[in-house]
Design a protein around this motif. Structure first.
Motif, PDB file in Angstrom:
ATOM      1  N   THR A  53       0.879  -1.172  -0.070  1.00  0.00           N
ATOM      2  CA  THR A  53      -0.025  -0.001  -0.113  1.00  0.00           C
ATOM      3  C   THR A  53       0.962   1.146  -0.127  1.00  0.00           C
ATOM      4  O   THR A  53       2.066   1.261   0.038  1.00  0.00           O
ATOM      5  CB  THR A  53      -0.700   0.107   1.145  1.00  0.00           C
ATOM      6  OG1 THR A  53      -0.036  -0.023   2.388  1.00  0.00           O
ATOM      7  CG2 THR A  53      -1.810  -1.190   1.144  1.00  0.00           C
ATOM      8  N   THR A  54       0.188   2.202  -0.327  1.00  0.00           N
ATOM      9  CA  THR A  54       0.768   3.752  -0.139  1.00  0.00           C
ATOM     10  C   THR A  54       0.170   4.704   0.855  1.00  0.00           C
ATOM     11  O   THR A  54      -1.082   4.375   1.159  1.00  0.00           O
ATOM     12  CB  THR A  54       1.090   4.266  -1.584  1.00  0.00           C
ATOM     13  OG1 THR A  54      -0.262   4.885  -2.002  1.00  0.00           O
ATOM     14  CG2 THR A  54       1.384   3.319  -2.627  1.00  0.00           C
ATOM     15  N   SER A  58      -3.401   4.489  -2.355  1.00  0.00           N
ATOM     16  CA  SER A  58      -3.250   3.461  -3.316  1.00  0.00           C
ATOM     17  C   SER A  58      -2.531   2.232  -3.395  1.00  0.00           C
ATOM     18  O   SER A  58      -2.112   2.044  -2.035  1.00  0.00           O
ATOM     19  CB  SER A  58      -2.701   3.979  -4.885  1.00  0.00           C
ATOM     20  OG  SER A  58      -1.299   4.492  -4.535  1.00  0.00           O
ATOM     21  N   TRP A  59      -2.421   1.186  -4.126  1.00  0.00           N
ATOM     22  CA  TRP A  59      -1.869   0.006  -3.754  1.00  0.00           C
ATOM     23  C   TRP A  59      -0.896  -0.370  -5.174  1.00  0.00           C
ATOM     24  O   TRP A  59      -1.224   0.046  -5.916  1.00  0.00           O
ATOM     25  CB  TRP A  59      -2.385  -1.128  -3.440  1.00  0.00           C
ATOM     26  CG  TRP A  59      -3.671  -1.556  -4.087  1.00  0.00           C
ATOM     27  CD1 TRP A  59      -4.956  -0.790  -4.283  1.00  0.00           C
ATOM     28  CD2 TRP A  59      -3.766  -2.687  -4.931  1.00  0.00           C
ATOM     29  NE1 TRP A  59      -5.898  -1.546  -5.017  1.00  0.00           N
ATOM     30  CE2 TRP A  59      -5.059  -2.692  -5.563  1.00  0.00           C
ATOM     31  CE3 TRP A  59      -2.710  -3.412  -5.580  1.00  0.00           C
ATOM     32  CZ2 TRP A  59      -5.472  -3.622  -6.475  1.00  0.00           C
ATOM     33  CZ3 TRP A  59      -3.115  -4.459  -6.528  1.00  0.00           C
ATOM     34  CH2 TRP A  59      -4.380  -4.592  -7.062  1.00  0.00           C
ATOM     35  N   LEU A  60       0.328  -0.873  -4.756  1.00  0.00           N
ATOM     36  CA  LEU A  60       1.220  -1.254  -5.625  1.00  0.00           C
ATOM     37  C   LEU A  60       1.248  -2.881  -6.227  1.00  0.00           C
ATOM     38  O   LEU A  60       1.063  -3.398  -4.900  1.00  0.00           O
ATOM     39  CB  LEU A  60       2.521  -0.941  -5.600  1.00  0.00           C
ATOM     40  CG  LEU A  60       3.032   0.443  -5.114  1.00  0.00           C
ATOM     41  CD1 LEU A  60       4.334   0.771  -4.611  1.00  0.00           C
ATOM     42  CD2 LEU A  60       2.468   1.225  -6.307  1.00  0.00           C
ATOM     43  N   GLU A  82       0.264   0.675 -10.393  1.00  0.00           N
ATOM     44  CA  GLU A  82      -0.428   1.322  -9.327  1.00  0.00           C
ATOM     45  C   GLU A  82      -1.902   1.284  -9.435  1.00  0.00           C
ATOM     46  O   GLU A  82      -2.265   1.612 -10.684  1.00  0.00           O
ATOM     47  CB  GLU A  82       0.318   2.588  -9.256  1.00  0.00           C
ATOM     48  CG  GLU A  82      -0.349   3.540  -7.732  1.00  0.00           C
ATOM     49  CD  GLU A  82       0.167   4.824  -7.444  1.00  0.00           C
ATOM     50  OE1 GLU A  82       0.171   5.283  -6.442  1.00  0.00           O
ATOM     51  OE2 GLU A  82       1.136   5.195  -8.359  1.00  0.00           O
TER      52      GLU A  82
END
Length: 341
Positions: A53-54, A58-60, A82
């Motif tokens: 996660t960021t 967002s998430w990668l 992303e």
């Protein structure tokens, strides 16, 4: 493909991801999780493994695959993608090329700096960090580096043929700039190591804790049963010479830890590690690790598959973890915010 952004139709590969929204409601003091929606969020990639996660919502998703274009494959693979958490359908799968092309596993972001740390699932893999040109705007480019020890003579952490790293010892590190990060010949780790970067034995799950990162090296250690590394970045600025690395845990026996893979940090500060054993018959477990580095068994999986993707709900009350095949997501409630003696 040049600099044009790929469309979804350009990435017709056999992997997709489903996004689950879980609604938390309080009933007589107990937290019940109800799935209120689900949808596909990313498609067209190959063998995406972990990710992360960021802090910017967002998430990668990381491709653990180095397939080249051709023979029915539309694009080279081996990238990070992303996905905005607020998206309500498939997103345009744009590879973050500046993050490098290699056998990606997982990613974690330092919330103070926006620097992204990346593991590589190879026996001779490296630990990378990505310094974005603009925080939270990963597609706008940045600089990819590999971790090296300050002592240039030390380029191995695996302890396979001797004690490369002593457990508990803190070592100062430096970061090496990498070029040719699109790596069409799948040689980024090899070139990095020749420049002094430190080798790790199958870097896998990585997670940000309290001012530090933890990551698993699945086959590291003299017994080749796994290591857990701890990286403590120094002052929150790029290129800080105060970054330090520690071999936090090294398994000496299967009862202690047997091929740790994904991991997360519990609300108590303990680690929760998913095992992924490589034997004909597996007995994978969730292993807890105390802040002092002692391991204990949290739970055991009766299915013949790996545990993966452990993460906690934002309120810290529920641990979510996946059974890989046949795929199931388990929600485990409990007193996760309490240390049981």
């Amino acid at each position: 493909m040049g600099t044009a952004s790929p469309s979804i139709s350009a990435w017709q590969e056999p992997v997709s991801y489903t996004h689950l929204d879980v609604y938390k409601r309080q009933v007589l003091g107990d937290a019940n999780g109800d799935i209120v929606s689900q949808h596909l969020s990313l498609a067209g990639t190959i063998r995406n493994c972990a990710g992360g996660t960021t802090p910017w919502g967002s998430w990668l998703s990381c491709e653990e695959d180095m397939t080249r274009a051709g023979n029915g494959v539309g694009q080279d693979h081996g990238w990070v993608f992303e996905v905005p958490a607020a998206a309500r359908g498939l997103v345009d799968p744009q590879p973050i090329r500046a993050m490098g092309r290699f056998n990606h596993e997982a990613a974690a972001v330092d919330p103070r700096t926006g620097i992204v740390y990346l593991t590589e699932d190879r026996d001779d893999g490296l630990l990378y960090r990505f310094l974005p040109n603009e925080r939270g705007q990963l597609l706008k480019g940045g600089r990819l580096q590999a971790l090296a020890l300050l002592d240039p003579a030390r380029t191995d952490s695996r302890n396979w043929t001797g004690e490369d790293m002593a457990q508990g010892q803190w070592l100062p590190v430096r970061w090496i700039d990498l070029d040719g990060t699109d790596a069409p010949d799948d040689d980024l780790r090899l070139r990095g190591n020749r420049a002094g970067a430190l080798r790790f034995a199958r870097g896998e799950g990585i997670h940000w804790g309290d001012g530090e990162l933890f990551f698993c090296c699945t086959s590291g250690g003299s017994a080749k049963l796994g290591q857990i590394m701890r990286l403590r970045p120094g002052a929150p600025r790029a290129g800080s010479a105060a970054d330090r690395l520690q071999l936090f845990v090294e398994s000496r026996a299967k009862t202690m830890l047997d091929f740790g893979d994904n991991l997360t940090v519990a609300p108590t500060g303990h680690l929760v590690v998913c095992e992924d054993q490589y034997t004909d018959v597996v007995a994978n477990r969730l292993i807890g690790v105390t802040p002092a580095g002692a391991t204990y068994v949290l739970g055991a999986l009766k299915m013949q598959t790996e545990l993966a993707g452990a993460c906690f709900s934002p309120d810290g009350r529920t641990l979510y973890v996946n059974a890989y095949s046949p795929a199931k997501t388990l929600a485990i409630t409990g007193p996760w915010q309490t240390v049981v003696q």
